[in-house]
Design an enzyme around this catalytic site. Structure first.
Site, PDB file in Angstrom:
ATOM      1  N   SER A 139      41.155  93.428  52.654  1.00 23.96           N
ATOM      2  CA  SER A 139      39.712  93.157  52.599  1.00 23.96           C
ATOM      3  C   SER A 139      38.984  94.238  53.396  1.00 23.96           C
ATOM      4  O   SER A 139      39.574  94.882  54.274  1.00 23.96           O
ATOM      5  CB  SER A 139      39.435  91.791  53.236  1.00 23.96           C
ATOM      6  N   TYR A 152      41.108  85.944  60.464  1.00 18.90           N
ATOM      7  CA  TYR A 152      41.077  86.543  59.115  1.00 18.90           C
ATOM      8  C   TYR A 152      41.158  88.067  59.215  1.00 18.90           C
ATOM      9  O   TYR A 152      41.983  88.707  58.542  1.00 18.90           O
ATOM     10  CB  TYR A 152      39.793  86.113  58.397  1.00 18.90           C
TER      11      TYR A 152
HETATM   12  N1  NAD Z   1      36.441  86.929  47.057  1.00 15.26           N
HETATM   13  C1  NAD Z   1      36.161  87.954  47.851  1.00 15.26           C
HETATM   14  O1  NAD Z   1      35.004  88.357  47.980  1.00 15.26           O
HETATM   15  C2  NAD Z   1      37.292  88.661  48.593  1.00 15.26           C
HETATM   16  C3  NAD Z   1      37.000  89.854  49.241  1.00 15.26           C
HETATM   17  C4  NAD Z   1      38.013  90.535  49.903  1.00 15.26           C
HETATM   18  C5  NAD Z   1      39.303  90.029  49.898  1.00 15.26           C
HETATM   19  N2  NAD Z   1      39.565  88.848  49.262  1.00 15.26           N
HETATM   20  C6  NAD Z   1      40.949  88.366  49.292  1.00 15.26           C
HETATM   21  O2  NAD Z   1      41.351  88.101  47.962  1.00 15.26           O
HETATM   22  C7  NAD Z   1      42.291  87.047  47.947  1.00 15.26           C
HETATM   23  C8  NAD Z   1      41.827  85.970  46.974  1.00 15.26           C
HETATM   24  O3  NAD Z   1      40.566  85.497  47.385  1.00 15.26           O
HETATM   25  P1  NAD Z   1      39.597  84.646  46.427  1.00 15.26           P
HETATM   26  O4  NAD Z   1      38.225  84.919  46.894  1.00 15.26           O
HETATM   27  O5  NAD Z   1      39.965  84.854  45.023  1.00 15.26           O
HETATM   28  O6  NAD Z   1      39.974  83.169  46.906  1.00 15.26           O
HETATM   29  P2  NAD Z   1      39.964  81.795  46.062  1.00 15.26           P
HETATM   30  O7  NAD Z   1      39.921  80.731  47.104  1.00 15.26           O
HETATM   31  O8  NAD Z   1      38.949  81.799  44.988  1.00 15.26           O
HETATM   32  O9  NAD Z   1      41.419  81.810  45.403  1.00 15.26           O
HETATM   33  C9  NAD Z   1      42.562  81.843  46.216  1.00 15.26           C
HETATM   34  C10 NAD Z   1      43.727  81.280  45.449  1.00 15.26           C
HETATM   35  O10 NAD Z   1      44.871  81.321  46.319  1.00 15.26           O
HETATM   36  C11 NAD Z   1      45.523  80.075  46.251  1.00 15.26           C
HETATM   37  N3  NAD Z   1      46.235  79.800  47.492  1.00 15.26           N
HETATM   38  C12 NAD Z   1      45.712  79.565  48.721  1.00 15.26           C
HETATM   39  N4  NAD Z   1      46.694  79.283  49.595  1.00 15.26           N
HETATM   40  C13 NAD Z   1      47.855  79.349  48.899  1.00 15.26           C
HETATM   41  C14 NAD Z   1      49.203  79.140  49.237  1.00 15.26           C
HETATM   42  N5  NAD Z   1      49.568  78.773  50.476  1.00 15.26           N
HETATM   43  N6  NAD Z   1      50.141  79.296  48.278  1.00 15.26           N
HETATM   44  C15 NAD Z   1      49.791  79.639  47.022  1.00 15.26           C
HETATM   45  N7  NAD Z   1      48.523  79.833  46.626  1.00 15.26           N
HETATM   46  C16 NAD Z   1      47.566  79.679  47.559  1.00 15.26           C
HETATM   47  C17 NAD Z   1      44.418  79.042  45.988  1.00 15.26           C
HETATM   48  O11 NAD Z   1      44.933  77.853  45.411  1.00 15.26           O
HETATM   49  C18 NAD Z   1      43.508  79.813  45.034  1.00 15.26           C
HETATM   50  O12 NAD Z   1      43.868  79.632  43.690  1.00 15.26           O
HETATM   51  C19 NAD Z   1      42.419  86.570  49.392  1.00 15.26           C
HETATM   52  O13 NAD Z   1      43.545  87.176  49.982  1.00 15.26           O
HETATM   53  C20 NAD Z   1      41.138  87.061  50.027  1.00 15.26           C
HETATM   54  O14 NAD Z   1      41.285  87.253  51.408  1.00 15.26           O
HETATM   55  C21 NAD Z   1      38.593  88.160  48.611  1.00 15.26           C
END
Ligand code: NAD
Length: 264
Positions: A139, A152
């Site tokens: 991130s 985080y």
């Molecule tokens: N959305 C953003 O703006 C953003 C920005 C930078 C980084 N990220 C990173 O991208 C990744 C996904 O984020 P997102 O925004 O899509 O989140 P989200 O919450 O929409 O989706 C996350 C998914 O991961 C699954 N998950 C969570 N814990 C789990 C576990 N223990 N085992 C298996 N699956 C699990 C959840 O069920 C969900 O389907 C994360 O690592 C987040 O830190 C997101």
């Protein structure tokens, strides 16, 4: 087809960024394993993708569940070539109020699980004398962060350390590891931000100023770069971290601090 015949595990791919990454890899020809907490949510993504997709319920924090994902992929397609460690949890709580339980939960999911999933696959690739490619989802919080994001931000920085160590130890075995660092993406987080705003237009205007391209990234936009990094097209690329942030980390401040004449 960048990923034709490749078997790719994407963790956390029932929603958000992971779903977009799985869609992009699938569109680039991969056989994708949708590994997420709930079987029914994984199955919905598989139903959307159709052939060349497999749902495996998995808590990435469990060693047995990780091994089961690998075993199920090998049972169906005979091998695993790539993993995208995307599953992660967001966290926001003041520094002084963050508990050891908070710390353990975020660190276990976002960092420990990634290390040991990588380790299992690297052992499998070395035992089978085959190449492997890993992309971890970090991130912009590894560059600069926000109040309340201590654990985080620690995990998202930690992923860079794990990558660099693995590159030193495993490149000679044909294993590549890269990192992608997204900024704000159009996922649940973004929808929650808009829904929680007292005034939607002001909220959108504010965020436009924070992102030079003026909008969050779509999950598939992240996915296509991930697909390239997994593929043989990037065969000498390892140990790299790509910011996919619409320019966020290039911007020192979001507005000119005062009106001024040009300085030359
Ligand atoms: N959305 C953003 O703006 C953003 C920005 C930078 C980084 N990220 C990173 O991208 C990744 C996904 O984020 P997102 O925004 O899509 O989140 P989200 O919450 O929409 O989706 C996350 C998914 O991961 C699954 N998950 C969570 N814990 C789990 C576990 N223990 N085992 C298996 N699956 C699990 C959840 O069920 C969900 O389907 C994360 O690592 C987040 O830190 C997101």
């Amino acid at each position: 087809m960048l990923l034709k015949e490749k078997v790719v595990i994407v963790t956390g791919s029932a929603n958000g960024l992971g779903k977009g990454i799985a869609r992009a890899c699938h569109a680039d020809g991969a056989k994708v394993v949708i590994a997420d907490l709930e079987q029914s949510a994984c199955q919905l993504v598989v139903d959307e993708l159709g052939s060349n997709a497999l749902a495996v319920a998995c808590d990435v924090c469990s060693d047995e569940a990780q091994q089961n994902v690998i075993d199920k992929a090998i049972e169906k397609w005979g091998r695993v070539d790539c993993i995208v460690n995307n599953a992660g949890i967001n966290f926001a709580k003041p520094f002084l109020e963050t508990t050891k339980q908070d710390w353990d939960k975020v660190l276990n999911t976002n960092l420990r699980a990634v290390f040991f999933f990588m380790q299992k696959l690297c052992k499998y690739w070395i035992d089978n004398q085959t190449k492997g490619s890993i992309v971890n989802i970090s991130s912009v919080h590894n560059q600069a962060t926000l109040p309340g994001a201590g654990p985080y931000a620690a995990t998202k920085n930690g992923l860079l350390g794990i990558m660099k160590c693995a590159v030193n130890e495993l490149s000679s075995k044909g294993i590549r590891v890269n990192t992608v660092s997204p900024g704000l993406c159009n996922t649940n987080i973004w929808q929650d931000i808009i829904e929680a705003a007292p005034n939607e237009k002001e909220c959108l205007d504010y965020w436009k100023q924070q992102i030079p391209i003026g909008r969050p990234s779509e999950p598939e936009e992240i996915g296509y770069t991930v697909s390239f990094l997994l593929s043989d097209r990037s065969s000498s690329t390892t140990g790299t971290n790509i910011y996919l942030d619409g320019g966020m980390t290039s911007q020192l401040i979001s507005q000119a601090p005062y009106d001024s004449e040009s300085i030359d």
